[in-house]
Design a protein around this motif. Structure first.
Motif, PDB file in Angstrom:
ATOM      1  N   VAL A 270       0.870  -1.096   0.300  1.00  0.00           N
ATOM      2  CA  VAL A 270       0.304  -0.010   0.074  1.00  0.00           C
ATOM      3  C   VAL A 270       0.779   1.102  -0.025  1.00  0.00           C
ATOM      4  O   VAL A 270       0.840   2.169   0.425  1.00  0.00           O
ATOM      5  CB  VAL A 270      -1.261  -0.499   1.451  1.00  0.00           C
ATOM      6  CG1 VAL A 270      -1.828  -1.139   0.891  1.00  0.00           C
ATOM      7  CG2 VAL A 270       0.140  -0.206   2.712  1.00  0.00           C
ATOM      8  N   GLU A 271       1.973   0.774  -0.729  1.00  0.00           N
ATOM      9  CA  GLU A 271       2.651   2.354  -0.594  1.00  0.00           C
ATOM     10  C   GLU A 271       2.133   3.479  -0.809  1.00  0.00           C
ATOM     11  O   GLU A 271       2.656   4.972  -0.959  1.00  0.00           O
ATOM     12  CB  GLU A 271       4.507   1.782  -1.471  1.00  0.00           C
ATOM     13  CG  GLU A 271       5.250   1.273  -0.564  1.00  0.00           C
ATOM     14  CD  GLU A 271       5.080   0.097  -1.172  1.00  0.00           C
ATOM     15  OE1 GLU A 271       3.434  -0.832  -1.842  1.00  0.00           O
ATOM     16  OE2 GLU A 271       5.638  -1.823  -0.761  1.00  0.00           O
ATOM     17  N   GLU A 272       1.563   3.365  -2.502  1.00  0.00           N
ATOM     18  CA  GLU A 272       0.769   4.211  -3.056  1.00  0.00           C
ATOM     19  C   GLU A 272      -0.298   4.567  -2.483  1.00  0.00           C
ATOM     20  O   GLU A 272      -0.941   6.008  -2.128  1.00  0.00           O
ATOM     21  CB  GLU A 272       0.877   3.610  -4.530  1.00  0.00           C
ATOM     22  CG  GLU A 272       2.713   4.008  -5.289  1.00  0.00           C
ATOM     23  CD  GLU A 272       2.249   3.572  -6.936  1.00  0.00           C
ATOM     24  OE1 GLU A 272       1.327   3.421  -7.295  1.00  0.00           O
ATOM     25  OE2 GLU A 272       3.658   2.841  -7.234  1.00  0.00           O
ATOM     26  N   THR A 273      -1.005   4.217  -2.255  1.00  0.00           N
ATOM     27  CA  THR A 273      -2.793   4.516  -1.393  1.00  0.00           C
ATOM     28  C   THR A 273      -2.597   4.791  -0.150  1.00  0.00           C
ATOM     29  O   THR A 273      -3.885   5.682   0.331  1.00  0.00           O
ATOM     30  CB  THR A 273      -3.846   3.459  -1.962  1.00  0.00           C
ATOM     31  OG1 THR A 273      -3.214   1.927  -1.099  1.00  0.00           O
ATOM     32  CG2 THR A 273      -3.555   2.879  -2.511  1.00  0.00           C
ATOM     33  N   ASN A 274      -1.933   3.922   0.750  1.00  0.00           N
ATOM     34  CA  ASN A 274      -2.280   4.484   1.777  1.00  0.00           C
ATOM     35  C   ASN A 274      -0.228   4.994   2.771  1.00  0.00           C
ATOM     36  O   ASN A 274      -0.347   4.992   3.553  1.00  0.00           O
ATOM     37  CB  ASN A 274      -2.149   3.378   3.247  1.00  0.00           C
ATOM     38  CG  ASN A 274      -3.693   2.645   2.832  1.00  0.00           C
ATOM     39  OD1 ASN A 274      -3.557   1.998   1.785  1.00  0.00           O
ATOM     40  ND2 ASN A 274      -4.986   4.092   2.893  1.00  0.00           N
ATOM     41  N   ASP A 275      -0.305   6.120   2.299  1.00  0.00           N
ATOM     42  CA  ASP A 275       0.980   6.970   2.500  1.00  0.00           C
ATOM     43  C   ASP A 275       0.991   8.047   3.715  1.00  0.00           C
ATOM     44  O   ASP A 275      -0.023   8.465   3.571  1.00  0.00           O
ATOM     45  CB  ASP A 275       2.424   7.710   1.427  1.00  0.00           C
ATOM     46  CG  ASP A 275       3.781   7.811   1.734  1.00  0.00           C
ATOM     47  OD1 ASP A 275       4.182   7.101   2.349  1.00  0.00           O
ATOM     48  OD2 ASP A 275       4.195   7.866   0.477  1.00  0.00           O
ATOM     49  N   PHE A 276       2.309   8.115   3.837  1.00  0.00           N
ATOM     50  CA  PHE A 276       2.173   9.611   4.493  1.00  0.00           C
ATOM     51  C   PHE A 276       1.936  10.585   4.103  1.00  0.00           C
ATOM     52  O   PHE A 276       1.993  11.294   3.036  1.00  0.00           O
ATOM     53  CB  PHE A 276       4.012  10.023   5.175  1.00  0.00           C
ATOM     54  CG  PHE A 276       3.997   9.121   6.709  1.00  0.00           C
ATOM     55  CD1 PHE A 276       3.536   8.729   7.748  1.00  0.00           C
ATOM     56  CD2 PHE A 276       4.855   7.900   6.076  1.00  0.00           C
ATOM     57  CE1 PHE A 276       4.306   7.877   8.937  1.00  0.00           C
ATOM     58  CE2 PHE A 276       5.746   6.824   7.219  1.00  0.00           C
ATOM     59  CZ  PHE A 276       5.064   6.727   8.387  1.00  0.00           C
ATOM     60  N   VAL A 277       1.165  11.550   4.942  1.00  0.00           N
ATOM     61  CA  VAL A 277       0.129  12.690   4.203  1.00  0.00           C
ATOM     62  C   VAL A 277       1.294  14.248   4.103  1.00  0.00           C
ATOM     63  O   VAL A 277       1.577  14.918   3.629  1.00  0.00           O
ATOM     64  CB  VAL A 277      -0.702  12.924   4.056  1.00  0.00           C
ATOM     65  CG1 VAL A 277      -1.113  11.874   3.856  1.00  0.00           C
ATOM     66  CG2 VAL A 277      -1.183  12.920   5.832  1.00  0.00           C
ATOM     67  N   GLY A 278       2.022  13.765   5.493  1.00  0.00           N
ATOM     68  CA  GLY A 278       2.875  15.014   5.968  1.00  0.00           C
ATOM     69  C   GLY A 278       3.180  14.884   7.520  1.00  0.00           C
ATOM     70  O   GLY A 278       2.175  14.216   8.213  1.00  0.00           O
ATOM     71  N   ALA A 279       4.141  15.573   7.408  1.00  0.00           N
ATOM     72  CA  ALA A 279       4.546  15.447   8.887  1.00  0.00           C
ATOM     73  C   ALA A 279       5.434  17.113   9.406  1.00  0.00           C
ATOM     74  O   ALA A 279       5.961  17.695   9.120  1.00  0.00           O
ATOM     75  CB  ALA A 279       5.962  14.868   9.651  1.00  0.00           C
ATOM     76  N   VAL A 280       5.726  17.499  11.046  1.00  0.00           N
ATOM     77  CA  VAL A 280       5.983  18.473  11.036  1.00  0.00           C
ATOM     78  C   VAL A 280       6.686  17.633  12.519  1.00  0.00           C
ATOM     79  O   VAL A 280       7.282  17.146  13.664  1.00  0.00           O
ATOM     80  CB  VAL A 280       4.720  19.527  12.202  1.00  0.00           C
ATOM     81  CG1 VAL A 280       5.258  20.484  12.943  1.00  0.00           C
ATOM     82  CG2 VAL A 280       4.018  19.998  11.028  1.00  0.00           C
ATOM     83  N   PHE A 281       8.406  18.670  12.111  1.00  0.00           N
ATOM     84  CA  PHE A 281       9.577  18.135  13.024  1.00  0.00           C
ATOM     85  C   PHE A 281      10.009  19.563  13.111  1.00  0.00           C
ATOM     86  O   PHE A 281      10.227  19.913  12.341  1.00  0.00           O
ATOM     87  CB  PHE A 281      10.227  16.831  12.834  1.00  0.00           C
ATOM     88  CG  PHE A 281      11.297  16.661  13.277  1.00  0.00           C
ATOM     89  CD1 PHE A 281      11.302  16.478  14.444  1.00  0.00           C
ATOM     90  CD2 PHE A 281      12.599  16.869  12.879  1.00  0.00           C
ATOM     91  CE1 PHE A 281      12.401  15.960  14.914  1.00  0.00           C
ATOM     92  CE2 PHE A 281      13.668  16.723  13.960  1.00  0.00           C
ATOM     93  CZ  PHE A 281      13.762  15.993  14.809  1.00  0.00           C
TER      94      PHE A 281
END
Length: 222
Positions: free
Chosen positions: A145-156
């Motif tokens: 599911v690499e393409e369908t359920n990926d990270f949408v973003g993050a804050v660090f």
């Protein structure tokens, strides 16, 4: 021949029994019903407030907050991801609007660009960010599911990382690696120390802090 005559008077008819009548307003008055809509609204409002409070609680001591597109994943799969995460991480499924309300006015507000679709939220309460992200990467590969359920973003550290920027987060050196590098530089030529000090400030500060603690422990045991 006798002639018969009908009576000149008829028997008096008995009066009809009296009936009790209800007023029109009373007969048409509806029976009171429980205010289910009001109760449901109160429960919904209470759950929303509880979710916002939970998100704010998770943000305390949080180093990284990442969104994951979970549309199409089953409850069993989500639970499997939770079980694979380190104890320093939490996975929470919550609506974007509620998470947005919780992060409003905080450094985490930089995550708002990915408040779209159905997201689960990964709270990382450790500096070992690559270790925290690794279990979900393994899940993606295993479930394809690499393409369908990926990270949408993050804050660090107050900075937003889009899906294409995660490599920088996943390849960050661990505390032990930076610590070893700085110790080697301190024991080596001055040029090595200068090179190390040119690394990102967060790495240098982390290592220096660890080095100070080590010196304090050695001094205390002497």
């Amino acid at each position: 021949m006798e002639t018969s005559f009908l009576p000149t008077t008829l028997p008096t008819a008995k009066p009809l029994p009296a009936f009790r009548t209800l007023s029109t307003a009373a007969s048409l008055r509806p029976h009171p019903r429980p205010r289910t809509s009001t109760i449901r609204a109160a429960i919904t409002r209470g759950r929303k407030e509880e979710t916002v409070a939970t998100v704010r609680e998770q943000l305390e001591g949080c180093y990284l907050l990442a969104g994951i597109k979970y549309e199409g994943l089953t409850v069993k799969q989500l639970q499997g991801i939770r079980d694979a995460l380190p104890e320093t991480c939490s996975l929470l499924v919550a609506k974007n609007t509620l998470v947005g309300k919780a992060i409003e006015g905080t450094p985490w507000e930089a995550l708002k660009p990915c408040m779209k679709g159905m997201n689960a939220w990964l709270f990382v309460h450790t500096e070992e960010v690559p270790t925290a992200l690794k279990p979900y990467r393994a899940f993606q590969k295993e479930e394809r599911v690499e393409e369908t359920n990926d990270f949408v973003g993050a804050v660090f550290e107050g900075k937003f990382y889009g899906p294409g920027d995660f490599k920088a987060l996943e390849t960050m050196p661990s505390r032990a690696e930076v610590y070893a590098k700085l110790l080697g530089a301190l024991q080596g030529p001055a040029t090595s120390l200068v090179t190390t000090l040119q690394a990102p400030a967060r790495d240098v500060v982390a290592v220096l802090s660890a080095y100070v603690r080590k010196l304090e422990e050695e001094a205390g045991s002497a």
